[in-house]
Design a protein around this motif. Structure first.
Motif, PDB file in Angstrom:
ATOM      1  N   LEU A   1       0.987  -1.120   0.061  1.00 41.55           N
ATOM      2  CA  LEU A   1      -0.021  -0.023  -0.119  1.00 41.55           C
ATOM      3  C   LEU A   1       1.007   1.395  -0.024  1.00 41.55           C
ATOM      4  CD1 LEU A   1      -3.186   0.621   0.575  1.00 41.55           C
ATOM      5  CD2 LEU A   1      -2.382   1.161   2.656  1.00 41.55           C
ATOM      6  N   VAL A   2       1.886   1.351   0.839  1.00 42.51           N
ATOM      7  CA  VAL A   2       2.730   2.375   0.855  1.00 42.51           C
ATOM      8  C   VAL A   2       3.455   2.628  -0.415  1.00 42.51           C
ATOM      9  CG1 VAL A   2       4.880   3.516   2.010  1.00 42.51           C
ATOM     10  CG2 VAL A   2       3.075   2.138   3.444  1.00 42.51           C
ATOM     11  N   GLU A   3       3.951   1.483  -1.011  1.00 44.81           N
ATOM     12  CA  GLU A   3       4.621   1.623  -2.226  1.00 44.81           C
ATOM     13  C   GLU A   3       3.542   2.311  -3.135  1.00 44.81           C
ATOM     14  OE1 GLU A   3       5.719  -2.075  -3.723  1.00 44.81           O
ATOM     15  OE2 GLU A   3       7.400  -2.368  -2.218  1.00 44.81           O
ATOM     16  N   LEU A   4       2.393   1.817  -3.372  1.00 47.46           N
ATOM     17  CA  LEU A   4       1.420   2.489  -4.278  1.00 47.46           C
ATOM     18  C   LEU A   4       1.091   3.949  -4.090  1.00 47.46           C
ATOM     19  CD1 LEU A   4      -0.975  -0.540  -4.506  1.00 47.46           C
ATOM     20  CD2 LEU A   4       0.344   0.164  -6.147  1.00 47.46           C
ATOM     21  N   ILE A   5       1.072   4.459  -2.769  1.00 41.04           N
ATOM     22  CA  ILE A   5       0.905   5.755  -2.372  1.00 41.04           C
ATOM     23  C   ILE A   5       2.111   6.666  -2.822  1.00 41.04           C
ATOM     24  CG2 ILE A   5       0.837   7.361  -0.234  1.00 41.04           C
ATOM     25  CD1 ILE A   5      -0.832   5.214   1.237  1.00 41.04           C
ATOM     26  N   LYS A   6       3.321   5.951  -2.530  1.00 42.40           N
ATOM     27  CA  LYS A   6       4.657   6.764  -3.211  1.00 42.40           C
ATOM     28  C   LYS A   6       4.525   6.935  -4.879  1.00 42.40           C
ATOM     29  CE  LYS A   6       7.672   5.399   0.470  1.00 42.40           C
ATOM     30  NZ  LYS A   6       8.721   4.534   1.066  1.00 42.40           N
ATOM     31  N   HIS A   7       3.971   5.918  -5.543  1.00 39.46           N
ATOM     32  CA  HIS A   7       4.011   5.795  -6.910  1.00 39.46           C
ATOM     33  C   HIS A   7       2.781   6.719  -7.232  1.00 39.46           C
ATOM     34  CE1 HIS A   7       6.436   2.147  -7.043  1.00 39.46           C
ATOM     35  NE2 HIS A   7       7.251   3.211  -7.229  1.00 39.46           N
ATOM     36  N   GLN A   8       1.923   7.214  -6.497  1.00 38.02           N
ATOM     37  CA  GLN A   8       0.717   8.112  -6.785  1.00 38.02           C
ATOM     38  C   GLN A   8      -0.282   7.486  -7.976  1.00 38.02           C
ATOM     39  OE1 GLN A   8       2.436  12.142  -7.744  1.00 38.02           O
ATOM     40  NE2 GLN A   8       2.860  12.599  -5.659  1.00 38.02           N
TER      41      GLN A   8
ATOM     42  N   ALA B   1      -3.303   6.159  -7.986  1.00 39.96           N
ATOM     43  CA  ALA B   1      -4.679   6.026  -7.269  1.00 39.96           C
ATOM     44  C   ALA B   1      -5.357   4.875  -7.733  1.00 39.96           C
ATOM     45  CB  ALA B   1      -5.399   7.381  -7.494  1.00 39.96           C
ATOM     46  N   GLN B   2      -5.562   4.730  -9.062  1.00 38.77           N
ATOM     47  CA  GLN B   2      -6.186   3.348  -9.464  1.00 38.77           C
ATOM     48  C   GLN B   2      -5.944   2.033  -9.017  1.00 38.77           C
ATOM     49  OE1 GLN B   2      -9.511   3.820 -10.738  1.00 38.77           O
ATOM     50  NE2 GLN B   2      -9.314   1.532 -10.687  1.00 38.77           N
ATOM     51  N   ALA B   3      -4.521   1.891  -9.139  1.00 38.56           N
ATOM     52  CA  ALA B   3      -3.965   0.596  -8.500  1.00 38.56           C
ATOM     53  C   ALA B   3      -4.035   0.398  -6.994  1.00 38.56           C
ATOM     54  CB  ALA B   3      -2.403   0.747  -9.038  1.00 38.56           C
ATOM     55  N   LEU B   4      -3.884   1.587  -6.331  1.00 41.73           N
ATOM     56  CA  LEU B   4      -4.219   1.652  -4.924  1.00 41.73           C
ATOM     57  C   LEU B   4      -5.537   1.245  -4.487  1.00 41.73           C
ATOM     58  CD1 LEU B   4      -2.964   2.548  -2.178  1.00 41.73           C
ATOM     59  CD2 LEU B   4      -3.948   4.857  -2.611  1.00 41.73           C
ATOM     60  N   ILE B   5      -6.414   1.725  -5.438  1.00 46.24           N
ATOM     61  CA  ILE B   5      -7.788   1.602  -4.862  1.00 46.24           C
ATOM     62  C   ILE B   5      -8.128  -0.071  -5.191  1.00 46.24           C
ATOM     63  CG2 ILE B   5     -10.320   1.672  -5.652  1.00 46.24           C
ATOM     64  CD1 ILE B   5      -9.411   4.608  -6.070  1.00 46.24           C
ATOM     65  N   GLU B   6      -7.718  -0.434  -6.542  1.00 44.00           N
ATOM     66  CA  GLU B   6      -8.082  -1.916  -6.858  1.00 44.00           C
ATOM     67  C   GLU B   6      -7.125  -2.813  -5.727  1.00 44.00           C
ATOM     68  OE1 GLU B   6      -6.666  -2.071 -10.740  1.00 44.00           O
ATOM     69  OE2 GLU B   6      -8.071  -1.121 -11.816  1.00 44.00           O
TER      70      GLU B   6
ATOM     71  N   ASN C   1      -7.198  -5.053   5.337  1.00 46.26           N
ATOM     72  CA  ASN C   1      -7.584  -3.593   4.952  1.00 46.26           C
ATOM     73  C   ASN C   1      -7.599  -3.112   6.610  1.00 46.26           C
ATOM     74  OD1 ASN C   1     -10.469  -4.534   2.831  1.00 46.26           O
ATOM     75  ND2 ASN C   1      -8.493  -3.728   2.399  1.00 46.26           N
ATOM     76  N   ILE C   2      -7.752  -3.677   7.645  1.00 39.54           N
ATOM     77  CA  ILE C   2      -7.682  -3.159   8.720  1.00 39.54           C
ATOM     78  C   ILE C   2      -6.294  -2.584   9.232  1.00 39.54           C
ATOM     79  CG2 ILE C   2      -7.794  -3.474  11.324  1.00 39.54           C
ATOM     80  CD1 ILE C   2     -10.421  -5.416  10.701  1.00 39.54           C
ATOM     81  N   ALA C   3      -5.190  -3.501   8.781  1.00 42.44           N
ATOM     82  CA  ALA C   3      -4.042  -3.400   8.992  1.00 42.44           C
ATOM     83  C   ALA C   3      -3.571  -1.848   8.031  1.00 42.44           C
ATOM     84  CB  ALA C   3      -3.119  -4.407   8.739  1.00 42.44           C
ATOM     85  N   GLN C   4      -4.168  -2.024   6.938  1.00 43.29           N
ATOM     86  CA  GLN C   4      -3.757  -0.755   5.948  1.00 43.29           C
ATOM     87  C   GLN C   4      -4.379   0.397   6.567  1.00 43.29           C
ATOM     88  OE1 GLN C   4      -5.733  -2.621   2.770  1.00 43.29           O
ATOM     89  NE2 GLN C   4      -4.035  -3.851   1.796  1.00 43.29           N
TER      90      GLN C   4
ATOM     91  N   VAL D   1      -8.793   7.571   2.890  1.00 47.78           N
ATOM     92  CA  VAL D   1      -9.635   6.595   3.571  1.00 47.78           C
ATOM     93  C   VAL D   1     -10.876   6.928   3.002  1.00 47.78           C
ATOM     94  CG1 VAL D   1     -10.628   5.959   5.745  1.00 47.78           C
ATOM     95  CG2 VAL D   1      -7.914   6.421   5.452  1.00 47.78           C
ATOM     96  N   SER D   2     -11.518   8.231   2.890  1.00 52.54           N
ATOM     97  CA  SER D   2     -12.654   8.380   2.317  1.00 52.54           C
ATOM     98  C   SER D   2     -12.999   7.788   0.717  1.00 52.54           C
ATOM     99  CB  SER D   2     -12.864  10.013   2.231  1.00 52.54           C
ATOM    100  OG  SER D   2     -12.805  10.457   3.459  1.00 52.54           O
ATOM    101  N   THR D   3     -11.981   7.672   0.003  1.00 53.51           N
ATOM    102  CA  THR D   3     -11.987   7.438  -1.405  1.00 53.51           C
ATOM    103  C   THR D   3     -12.007   5.839  -1.252  1.00 53.51           C
ATOM    104  OG1 THR D   3     -10.527   9.118  -2.321  1.00 53.51           O
ATOM    105  CG2 THR D   3     -10.688   7.321  -3.467  1.00 53.51           C
ATOM    106  N   LEU D   4     -11.236   5.090  -0.298  1.00 52.59           N
ATOM    107  CA  LEU D   4     -11.357   3.652  -0.303  1.00 52.59           C
ATOM    108  C   LEU D   4     -12.666   3.344   0.259  1.00 52.59           C
ATOM    109  CD1 LEU D   4      -7.721   3.193   1.474  1.00 52.59           C
ATOM    110  CD2 LEU D   4      -8.454   2.977  -0.913  1.00 52.59           C
ATOM    111  N   PHE D   5     -13.265   3.732   1.117  1.00 49.90           N
ATOM    112  CA  PHE D   5     -14.681   3.715   1.820  1.00 49.90           C
ATOM    113  C   PHE D   5     -15.556   3.683   0.873  1.00 49.90           C
ATOM    114  CE2 PHE D   5     -14.545   3.698   6.701  1.00 49.90           C
ATOM    115  CZ  PHE D   5     -13.236   2.810   6.780  1.00 49.90           C
ATOM    116  N   GLU D   6     -15.599   4.694  -0.109  1.00 52.09           N
ATOM    117  CA  GLU D   6     -16.654   4.883  -1.035  1.00 52.09           C
ATOM    118  C   GLU D   6     -16.626   3.688  -2.105  1.00 52.09           C
ATOM    119  OE1 GLU D   6     -16.219   8.503  -3.125  1.00 52.09           O
ATOM    120  OE2 GLU D   6     -16.585   9.748  -1.425  1.00 52.09           O
TER     121      GLU D   6
END
Length: 231
Positions: free
Chosen positions: A10-17, A19-24, A34-37, A59-64
Motif C-alpha cells: 500500500l505504501v509503495e502505491l501511495i509513493k507512486h501516486q 490512485a487506480q492501482a491503490l484502490i484496486e 484492510n484493517i492493517a492498512q 480513506v474516504s476514497t477507499l470507503f466509497e
C-alpha cells in the motif's frame, strides 16, 4: 500476502501516486489486511499533521469503493479515531453499519467502558451540520442486546462526573433525536439499572447526578422513578 506485506505494498502505491492501482489493491485485500492498512493510514495521519488531510481523504476514497471492514467498527471508540474516520463514514453512509454484535460505531463510542464522557457535542454537531442520514439511523439501531447507542452509554459508561453544560445539552438532544425514531422500552430501563448497580462508582448516583436526569429523559419518566429502580 501477510498483513505487514499488504501495508508495505500500500505504501509503495501511495509513493507512486497510482490512485487506480491503490484502490484496486485495497479492494482485492481481505478484511484483516484492510484493517492493517487503515490502521497504518490513521497512525501516519496522527504522527504528521501536515499529511493528516491527505490520509483522511484517501480513506474516504477507499470507503466509497468498499464498506468499512466489520471488525473495525468496534475500534472507532474515541474522539481521535472518530474525527479521522468521520469524512469516510459520511462518504459511504457507514455510521449505521453493524458488526457481528449488532453494534454500530456509535455503540462502540458511547458504550465504551472508559471513565470519560463520550463526545456528545461532536456527534450532535455532525447530525446538525453534516446531514448524515446514517448517523441518525445509527442512533436508533439496536444491537444484539437490544440496546441503542445512548442506552449503551447510560448502562455501561463508568464516568458519573458532572457533564459540562454543553455536553449535557448535546446528550439530551441526541436522546430526543433517538426517541423521535424509536422510543426506549420500560423493560430496558430495568436492565440498565441492573448494570449500573454493578458499577464501582454506584454510590455517586444520587438524585443530583446527570445520569439520573438522562435516564429520566430517555424513558420519559420522573427522576424519582429511576432512583426507586436503582434502590
Amino acid at each position: 500476502m501477510g498483513q505487514q506485506e499488504s501495508v508495505i505494498k500500500l505504501v509503495e502505491l501511495i509513493k507512486h501516486q497510482d490512485a487506480q492501482a491503490l484502490i484496486e489493491f485495497y479492494q482485492q485485500s481481505n478484511s484483516n489486511d484492510n484493517i492493517a492498512q487503515l490502521k497504518y493510514l490513521y497512525q501516519q495521519a496522527q504522527s504528521d499533521q501536515a499529511l493528516y488531510l491527505f490520509f483522511q481523504d484517501l480513506v474516504s476514497t477507499l470507503f466509497e469503493k468498499k464498506p468499512i471492514p466489520e471488525p473495525l467498527i468496534a475500534g472507532i471508540n474515541d474522539i481521535d479515531k472518530l474525527t479521522f474516520f468521520t469524512p469516510a463514514l459520511s462518504a459511504c453512509e457507514g455510521f449505521d453499519q453493524q458488526n457481528e454484535q449488532g453494534n454500530t460505531v456509535l455503540h462502540a463510542l458511547l458504550g465504551r467502558l472508559h471513565p470519560a464522557p463520550p463526545p456528545f457535542n461532536y456527534i450532535r454537531s455532525l447530525m446538525l451540520f453534516e446531514r448524515n442520514e446514517s448517523l441518525a439511523k445509527a442512533l436508533a439501531s439496536k444491537n444484539n442486546q437490544q440496546l441503542m447507542p445512548m442506552e449503551c452509554y447510560l448502562a455501561f459508561n463508568p464516568c458519573f462526573d458532572t457533564l459540562p453544560a454543553h455536553e449535557l445539552t448535546a446528550a439530551l438532544a441526541l436522546l430526543e433525536a433517538q426517541v423521535k425514531q424509536q422510543a426506549s422500552q420500560a423493560s430496558t430501563l430495568m436492565l440498565i439499572c441492573k448494570h449500573l448497580k454493578k458499577s464501582a462508582d454506584f454510590s455517586k448516583l444520587n438524585g443530583n447526578n446527570h445520569r439520573i436526569l438522562l435516564l429520566g429523559a430517555a424513558f420519559e419518566c420522573a427522576n424519582e422513578e429511576v432512583l426507586t429502580l436503582l434502590n
